[in-house]
Design a protein around this motif. Sequence first.
Motif, mmCIF file in Angstrom:
data_model
loop_
_atom_site.group_PDB
_atom_site.id
_atom_site.type_symbol
_atom_site.label_atom_id
_atom_site.label_comp_id
_atom_site.label_asym_id
_atom_site.label_seq_id
_atom_site.Cartn_x
_atom_site.Cartn_y
_atom_site.Cartn_z
ATOM 1 N N MET A 1 5.514 16.486 28.792
ATOM 2 C CA MET A 1 6.046 16.096 30.067
ATOM 3 C C MET A 1 7.564 16.255 30.021
ATOM 4 O O MET A 1 8.200 15.915 29.040
ATOM 5 N N LYS A 2 8.126 16.786 31.077
ATOM 6 C CA LYS A 2 9.563 17.014 31.139
ATOM 7 C C LYS A 2 10.213 15.961 32.044
ATOM 8 O O LYS A 2 9.671 15.586 33.069
ATOM 9 N N LYS A 3 11.383 15.497 31.610
ATOM 10 C CA LYS A 3 12.160 14.528 32.379
ATOM 11 C C LYS A 3 13.622 14.944 32.348
ATOM 12 O O LYS A 3 14.066 15.644 31.444
ATOM 13 N N HIS A 61 10.300 9.690 37.438
ATOM 14 C CA HIS A 61 8.888 10.054 37.257
ATOM 15 C C HIS A 61 8.263 9.092 36.243
ATOM 16 O O HIS A 61 7.812 9.478 35.169
ATOM 17 N N ASP A 79 0.983 13.564 38.751
ATOM 18 C CA ASP A 79 0.203 14.662 38.185
ATOM 19 C C ASP A 79 -0.140 14.333 36.737
ATOM 20 O O ASP A 79 0.750 14.068 35.929
ATOM 21 N N LYS A 81 -1.134 16.210 34.371
ATOM 22 C CA LYS A 81 -0.728 17.222 33.388
ATOM 23 C C LYS A 81 0.782 17.253 33.179
ATOM 24 O O LYS A 81 1.262 17.325 32.061
ATOM 25 N N THR A 82 1.540 17.238 34.288
ATOM 26 C CA THR A 82 2.994 17.382 34.195
ATOM 27 C C THR A 82 3.742 16.051 34.202
ATOM 28 O O THR A 82 4.892 15.999 33.778
ATOM 29 N N VAL A 84 4.757 14.659 36.892
ATOM 30 C CA VAL A 84 5.610 14.655 38.091
ATOM 31 C C VAL A 84 4.975 13.768 39.161
ATOM 32 O O VAL A 84 3.800 13.893 39.479
ATOM 33 N N PRO A 133 9.338 22.585 41.495
ATOM 34 C CA PRO A 133 8.164 23.195 40.867
ATOM 35 C C PRO A 133 8.125 24.719 40.888
ATOM 36 O O PRO A 133 7.427 25.323 40.075
ATOM 37 N N ASP A 153 11.780 17.378 26.901
ATOM 38 C CA ASP A 153 10.337 17.219 26.789
ATOM 39 C C ASP A 153 10.064 15.866 26.149
ATOM 40 O O ASP A 153 10.525 15.586 25.044
#
Length: 158
Positions: A1-3, A61, A79, A81-82, A84, A133, A153
Motif C-alpha cells: 500500500m502506498k501513502k 487513507h 480499496d 488491494k491498494t 486508497v 489513479p 510503500d
Amino acid sequence: MKKLKMHLERCTGCMRCELECMAEHSSSKSYMRASLSKPLPKTRIFVESMLERSVPVVCRHCKEPLCVSACMTGCMQKDSKTGVVSNMGHEQQCVGCWMCIMACPYGVINTSTDVVGIKGNVFSQALKCDLCPDRENPACLEGCPNEVIELVDIKENI
C-alpha cells in the motif's frame, strides 16, 4: 500500500502541490487553463499555516477510515488491494450528506458543487485525495519543487 509522506521541514508554502492537484483533476490538465475556468476546480491537498510553518495536509487513507463508516450510501470505500479511500467509481453515488466531512479527523474532505450527473443535472459531491489513479505518481508529488512529498510503500494489513 502506498501513502504520502511529508517532509515538513522542506515546505516553503509555495502551494505548487495545490496547483498541480487542481490541474490534474480538471478537464484541461493545465493549471493555467484550470485557474481561468469557472467554476474553479477544487484541490484535494491543502497547504496550511501552523506555528509559523507551512504544512501540506492531505488524506491519510486511514487503516480504519471514519469517513467510510460514516458514509450513509456506502459510496466512500477503501480499496482492499491498494488501500486508497475514495468515493469515486463505485456503483453507489455520493448524495452530498457530508457525513464523511464531519467524521474525518483531519479535515481533508472538500465539497464540490460542479459535478454533472448522468442525466446532465448538477449535484454536490465529497472530494478527497485519490492518489491520482491515472498516474504513476500523484500530481502533488511531481509538482513540488522542494521534494516535500514522498510516496512510500507501507506494509499494513488493510
